[in-house]
Each structure stands twice: as structure tokens, then as C-alpha cells.
Design a protein around this motif. Structure first.
Motif: not given
Length: 392
Positions: A201-215, A329-341
Motif C-alpha cells: 500500500g502507501a508504504g511501498k519502499g518506506i523503511t520507517d513507518l507508523i501505522y494506526l488502525n481504528g476499528g 475509521f482513522l483513515g476516514a476521519l483523516f480524509n474528512a479534513d486532512p489539512e486540519r490534522l
């Protein structure tokens, strides 16, 4: 990943080739030669062995204007699959995922109450039994991977604590293996989400990544540091949901006050949207958030984003990642107002760390945990392809 020409580590070389093609997609023999440092004849022999094992194949390259003899394209065997299971407080989801990353099927089985371990196993086993005709006709099954919303002991898959599910010290993998006859492995859902986004997914080629999942069961996380997953001594690392973000008296599933999980909640978003009890998944929640003009919804979105920013700022200061990925749901929350986050995270982060990090929603959507759980099941054959003979 570097290969070696010595015959005594042929298994290692087979693993290197299979991992590369699994995670990078169809790859030419010439590219494999460059990536591994192995010579052309060795690559040809290894690919031939993987083909005999039923794990890979070759096809002619697409027509190009390249000068010289075109190199055959190596691909994984699409018929090799893993089964994925994700128990939640309101459903059990079961999927079929190919070694090539294709999600062939995803079935969400809603439950009227939070399933017990026995009920979750019975549901998963019944759904899998219903698919056996298709599995036997079309696929070769490696095993089952389970994405659990809780703490899973790494060496034996014991669910030590899944607080929202009410599970404590449950031998889930043993139960599911007995019910289905397939080998079963399990891990924390968010840690598997981190792996899925890192490789596919979004982290292809990335060596240092944090992932948070909301369920439905709260918030968890996973980390990739220096290209390697970080699990901690027993596999419990990444519990970002229990990070303190406020001085409020709100309590999370572990009884800790003022945490990210206590302040940022899928249920509160669904409630303010009038969708409580709907069983809406992350994609449906995002559509609802993006289509509403309600001031009440916007206020709740802003409140939750501001608390999420506190947790992310601290994580960025500690781990200095290249990328932060938000799933569920954190991805949905982010996409609702990405610039604010992004702006709020900037106020809680050191400028030097914030300047090099990117924040994004997960790319894999509702298939994320299916792909992550399947990756766990595939690990055995990726580490030792010889363990998956053509008669399996």
C-alpha cells in the motif's frame, strides 16, 4: 535482499526470489539478477525450482523497443492462496487472498452480540466450509492468518487480551486449526495492517513507518523501523490507543483515562451521523463524513482530529518516521479534513521530525486486514518454499 551462489543456502535463495516477486509483482529475470546479485543461470534454475513447487511461473515479456533478447517475466502462482479471518465486536470477516495480493473474496458475517472465541471460530469454520468447493477446485490453500484486535503472544498465537471482545488467554489458533484442518497463525490486527501497507500500500519502499488502525474494537498500531517490524519482546508493541492525550475522565478499554482510544471513537462518529448500529465499514463511514454538511458532525470530526494529533505528534518525536498511515475509521476521519490534522500534528511535533514525515490514509481500504492476515499465513512458504510441495 541479497542472494548467495552457494548450494548450501539454496533455500535462502529460493526465499529471496519468491519474496521479491510476491512483494514487487511480476519481475523480469534480468531485474532479479540485478536485485539479488545472482547470475542469470542461477536465477533461471531457482525460478524453475519455484515453478516445480507450484509457487511461480513465467510468461513472455510485453513487447518493447528494448534492444537485445527480452527477459522472461517471473510471477507468483495466482492459485496459491491464504485464508484470512478478522473477528470484531460486531462481525467476523473471512477472506481468500492470493499470493499475488488479489482479494478473491471477502465475507463479512455480522453478529448480534460480541462473539465469544468459540462463536468466532464456529462462524469462520462454517464460512470456510461453505467455500471448500471453490477452494478445492480453484486454489491451493497455504493456511489461515487471523488479525485479532488485541494482544497476541507471538510464539504460539495465544490471545492474551482482546478487551473489547472480552477475550482473555484464549487459544484461538488451536481452536480454529481443529475446526478447519488448516494451519493457523495469529497476530495483532494493527501490526498486520502495518505490514500490509508497507509491502502493498502507501508504504511501498518506506523503511520507517507508523501505522494506526481504528476499528470497532478501538485503536491499535504497528511500527516498521529500519525496514523491520517492531513487535516487542512478546509481540505487544504498538498500542498507541492507550497513549494519554487529555486530562479527561473518559476511560478506554483498559481502564486508563484520557487516552487516544477514550477520546477518538468510531461509535461517536457513527452516532453523530445517525448511523449507530448500522455496521458501516470504514469506506461507508468515509462516504458519510464527506457528504454531510452538518455543523455537529464537523465539530466532532475536529475534536477527534485534535486528539489524534496529540498522539501522532508524540509518536513522530519518538520514532522519527518517514510516513504515518491511518487505517480503518482513522483513515476516514483523516480524509474528512486532512489539512486540519496535518496542522495540528505540526504543533505537537519537533520541526526537524515533522518536516520529514508524510501523513496519509491507508491505500488498501477494507481489504487491509485481509491482506495483512494473509501475509502472516504466507510467511511460512516465503521463508521456506520447499515446505510447500506440489502435493500440498
Amino acid at each position: 535482499m541479497q542472494g548467495n551462489n552457494h548450494d548450501d543456502i539454496r533455500r535462502h535463495n529460493l526465499s529471496v526470489i519468491l519474496r521479491l516477486v510476491h512483494r514487487n509483482g511480476p519481475t523480469s529475470r534480468a531485474q532479479l539478477t540485478r536485485l539479488t546479485g545472482l547470475n542469470r543461470s542461477t536465477i533461471a534454475a531457482l525460478v524453475g525450482e519455484l515453478a516445480q513447487l507450484g509457487l511461480a511461473g513465467e510468461r513472455d515479456p510485453d513487447s518493447t523497443n528494448q534492444v537485445g533478447r527480452p527477459s522472461p517475466i517471473v510471477h507468483v502462482a495466482a492459485a496459491v492462496v491464504a485464508l484470512a479471518v478478522n473477528p470484531e465486536i460486531d462481525a467476523v470477516t473471512i477472506g481468500i487472498v492470493g499470493l499475488d495480493g488479489t482479494v478473491h473474496r471477502r465475507i463479512r458475517y455480522p453478529t448480534e452480540h460480541t462473539p465469544s472465541p468459540t462463536e468466532a471460530v464456529n462462524i469462520a469454520a462454517a464460512v470456510i466450509d461453505g467455500m471448500r468447493g471453490e477452494l478445492e477446485a480453484r486454489f491451493r490453500v497455504v493456511g489461515i492468518g487471523v488479525a485479532v484486535p488485541g494482544l497476541v503472544r507471538a510464539h504460539d498465537g495465544l490471545v492474551r487480551l482482546a478487551p473489547h471482545l472480552g477475550w482473555v488467554d484464549e487459544p484461538l489458533t488451536d481452536m480454529l486449526e481443529q475446526a478447519t484442518g488448516f494451519p493457523v497463525v495469529a497476530a495483532n490486527d494493527a501490526s498486520l495492517g502495518a505490514l500490509a501497507e508497507r509491502y502493498f500500500g502507501a508504504g511501498k519502499g518506506i523503511t520507517d513507518l507508523i501505522y494506526l488502525n481504528g476499528g470497532a474494537s478501538g485503536i491499535g498500531g504497528g511500527m516498521i523501523v529500519g525496514g523491520l517490524p517492531v513487535g516487542g519482546v512478546a509481540g505487544y508493541a504498538g498500542e498507541f490507543g492507550h497513549t494519554r492525550v487529555s486530562g479527561s475522565s473518559r476511560v478506554d478499554s483498559a481502564g486508563i483515562t484520557g487516552t487516544l482510544e477514550a477520546e477518538v471513537s468510531r461509535e461517536e462518529l457513527l452516532a453523530v451521523l445517525g448511523l449507530s448500529g448500522s455496521g458501516a465499514d470504514a469506506d461507508e463511514l468515509e462516504r458519510a463524513l464527506l457528504s454531510t454538511e452538518s455543523a455537529e458532525v464537523q465539530a466532532e470530526v475536529h475534536r477527534q482530529l485534535d486528539f489524534l494529533a496529540v498522539a501522532l505528534g508524540g509518536a513522530i518525536n519518538i520514532l522519527n518516521p518517514q510516513l504515518v498511515v491511518l487505517g480503518g475509521f482513522l483513515g476516514a476521519l483523516f480524509n474528512a479534513d486532512p489539512e486540519r490534522l496535518r496542522a495540528a500534528v505540526g504543533t505537537w511535533s519537533l520541526p526537524s521530525s515533522f518536516g520529514s514525515v508524510r501523513i496519509t490514509a491507508a491505500e488498501l481500504g477494507s481489504n487491509l486486514l485481509m491482506i495483512g492476515a494473509a501475509e502472516l499465513a504466507f510467511e511460512g512458504i516465503l521463508a521456506d518454499p520447499n515446505g510447500f510441495g506440489v502435493s500440498d
